[in-house]
Enzyme design. Structure first.
Site, PDB file in Angstrom:
ATOM      1  N   ASP A 146       1.423  -6.763  -4.400  1.00 10.70           N
ATOM      2  CA  ASP A 146       0.631  -6.731  -3.173  1.00 10.70           C
ATOM      3  C   ASP A 146       1.171  -7.903  -2.352  1.00 10.70           C
ATOM      4  O   ASP A 146       1.382  -8.993  -2.890  1.00 10.70           O
ATOM      5  CB  ASP A 146      -0.833  -6.967  -3.550  1.00 10.70           C
ATOM      6  CG  ASP A 146      -1.767  -6.902  -2.353  1.00 10.70           C
ATOM      7  OD1 ASP A 146      -2.675  -6.069  -2.377  1.00 10.70           O
ATOM      8  OD2 ASP A 146      -1.603  -7.717  -1.418  1.00 10.70           O
ATOM      9  N   THR A 187       0.002 -21.685  20.395  1.00 10.26           N
ATOM     10  CA  THR A 187      -1.307 -21.265  20.906  1.00 10.26           C
ATOM     11  C   THR A 187      -2.021 -20.292  19.958  1.00 10.26           C
ATOM     12  O   THR A 187      -1.378 -19.482  19.293  1.00 10.26           O
ATOM     13  CB  THR A 187      -1.196 -20.623  22.309  1.00 10.26           C
ATOM     14  OG1 THR A 187      -2.494 -20.142  22.694  1.00 10.26           O
ATOM     15  CG2 THR A 187      -0.225 -19.464  22.358  1.00 10.26           C
ATOM     16  N   THR A 197       0.813  -1.225   0.000  1.00  9.96           N
ATOM     17  CA  THR A 197       0.000   0.000   0.000  1.00  9.96           C
ATOM     18  C   THR A 197       0.840   1.265   0.000  1.00  9.96           C
ATOM     19  O   THR A 197       0.458   2.274  -0.603  1.00  9.96           O
ATOM     20  CB  THR A 197      -0.915  -0.010   1.253  1.00  9.96           C
ATOM     21  OG1 THR A 197      -1.785  -1.117   1.144  1.00  9.96           O
ATOM     22  CG2 THR A 197      -1.716   1.257   1.380  1.00  9.96           C
ATOM     23  N   SER A 251       0.013  -9.992  -0.489  1.00  7.85           N
ATOM     24  CA  SER A 251      -0.755 -11.242  -0.467  1.00  7.85           C
ATOM     25  C   SER A 251      -0.171 -12.233  -1.482  1.00  7.85           C
ATOM     26  O   SER A 251      -0.463 -13.421  -1.427  1.00  7.85           O
ATOM     27  CB  SER A 251      -2.222 -10.989  -0.810  1.00  7.85           C
ATOM     28  OG  SER A 251      -2.700  -9.882  -0.111  1.00  7.85           O
TER      29      SER A 251
END
Ligand code: ASP
Length: 344
Positions: free
Chosen positions: A60, A279, A17, A62
């Protein structure tokens, strides 16, 4: 603002971004590096020399793949002697994964490698990109009086916090405070000046810098949830192309006590797979001895991930498995603190 030493910094621009602007349809698309720098003319005050390496194409985050981590490691090795520090501009979505993986891939790191990005593009009013970038360059340039780097670690610098990269999670998609490090304090805070917590920073190893680019990515992640079915657990735990499974458990490392579940865990362990207990809680650590529901996992041979994030466990597994075919050795090394990623 003060002019600091004449440090040299390499900015590696992968995308995200921070460097995006709207196209004619209103969708965010990356723009080139020079346009990005035009938004931050102050940068030159912090480093004597700022060069850049721009990824082609910009992505990006991702779309990040381990091959891009290899690429980043190779650029840093190639330029290691030429620069005092490195700043990696990267999308926030997978920044914690990339910073974790790089922390293992870069061995005996003696210079700062600072990941940053932003929640709003750098050209937008109220952008967080300018502050993040300026603080990152200042930290990447910072040296101790003896000339060594102040923070020779892979870090994420975001919203005034300097965090150890392999301790980070992206914990907020909506504010500028996108990253947190629930199990380790910040290494520095950027206020009126940058205040370093020097005692928390890892020491430089007295050994030559090297990179490890051999990664084995055959890792699956099983996130437990009420109602998970035996078939879903079986598919993940017993998959033929899965060498290791990160089991995201409840609380301090607990899982359901159902016999079908324990039988699958035992079968997976008997197949020689590396099973790690991490966890689902953002903070705290795994202790399989506390509850009967955790003990079953420990008895089946599941390794404690202590207080590692899933992102750190993934990067550590990719790295360790890339070094050896010996799963028992990987299990032993997993429990060691290699890059400050876990508390023992
Ligand atoms: N999707 C963007 C990315 O990760 C989000 C960002 O940079 O904040 O590249």
């Amino acid at each position: 603002m003060t002019t600091t030493n004449a440090a040299s910094v390499l900015l590696i621009y992968t995308g995200g971004t921070i460097g995006m602007q709207e196209d004619c349809n209103g969708a965010l698309k990356p723009f080139d590096f020079d346009s990005l720098l035009q938004n931050v003319p102050e940068l030159g005050k912090f480093a004597g020399r700022i060069d850049h390496h721009t990824f082609e194409p910009l992505i990006d985050s991702s779309d990040i793949e381990p091959s891009i981590w290899v690429n980043l490691a190779e650029i840093i090795r190639e330029k290691y002697d030429e620069y005092d520090g490195f700043v990696i501009l990267h999308g926030t979505d997978t920044m914690a994964y990339s910073a974790s993986a790089l922390s293992f891939m870069l061995e005996n790191l003696g210079k700062p490698v600072i990941f940053t990005g932003s929640q709003l593009p750098i050209g937008r009013p109220r952008t967080d990109g300018r502050e993040n970038l300026i603080s990152s360059v200042e930290i990447a340039s910072a040296k101790k009086p003896d000339g060594r780097a102040r923070v020779p670690e892979v870090c994420i610098c975001f919203d005034s916090h300097l965090l150890r990269g392999n301790r980070c999670i992206k914990s907020d998609a909506g504010t500028f405070n996108a990253f947190s490090s629930p199990n380790y304090p910040s290494l520095a805070e950027a206020g009126i000046s940058i205040v370093y917590n020097d005692l928390l920073v890892r020491r430089t190893e007295n050994a030559p810098f090297a990179i490890n680019t051999s990664l084995d990515t055959r890792v699956s992640i099983l996130k437990l949830h009420p109602g998970i079915t035996p078939q879903v657990v079986r598919d993940i735990m017993l998959g033929s192309d899965t060498r290791a499974v990160i089991i995201e458990t409840y609380g301090s490392g607990n899982a359901m006590s159902k016999e079908w579940f324990n039988a699958i865990i035992r079968q997976s362990a008997a197949m020689g797979k590396i099973l790690v207990n991490v966890t689902q809680c953002a903070a705290g650590f795994v202790d399989m001895a506390i509850y009967a529901n955790g003990r079953g996992l420990g008895q089946a041979g599941v390794i404690s991930g202590h207080d590692m994030t899933t992102e750190a466990a993934l990067g550590k597994l990719f790295f360790l498995m890339g070094q050896t075919d010996d799963n028992e050795l990987v299990k032993r090394q997993l429990e060691l603190d290699m890059r400050g990623e876990l508390t023992l």
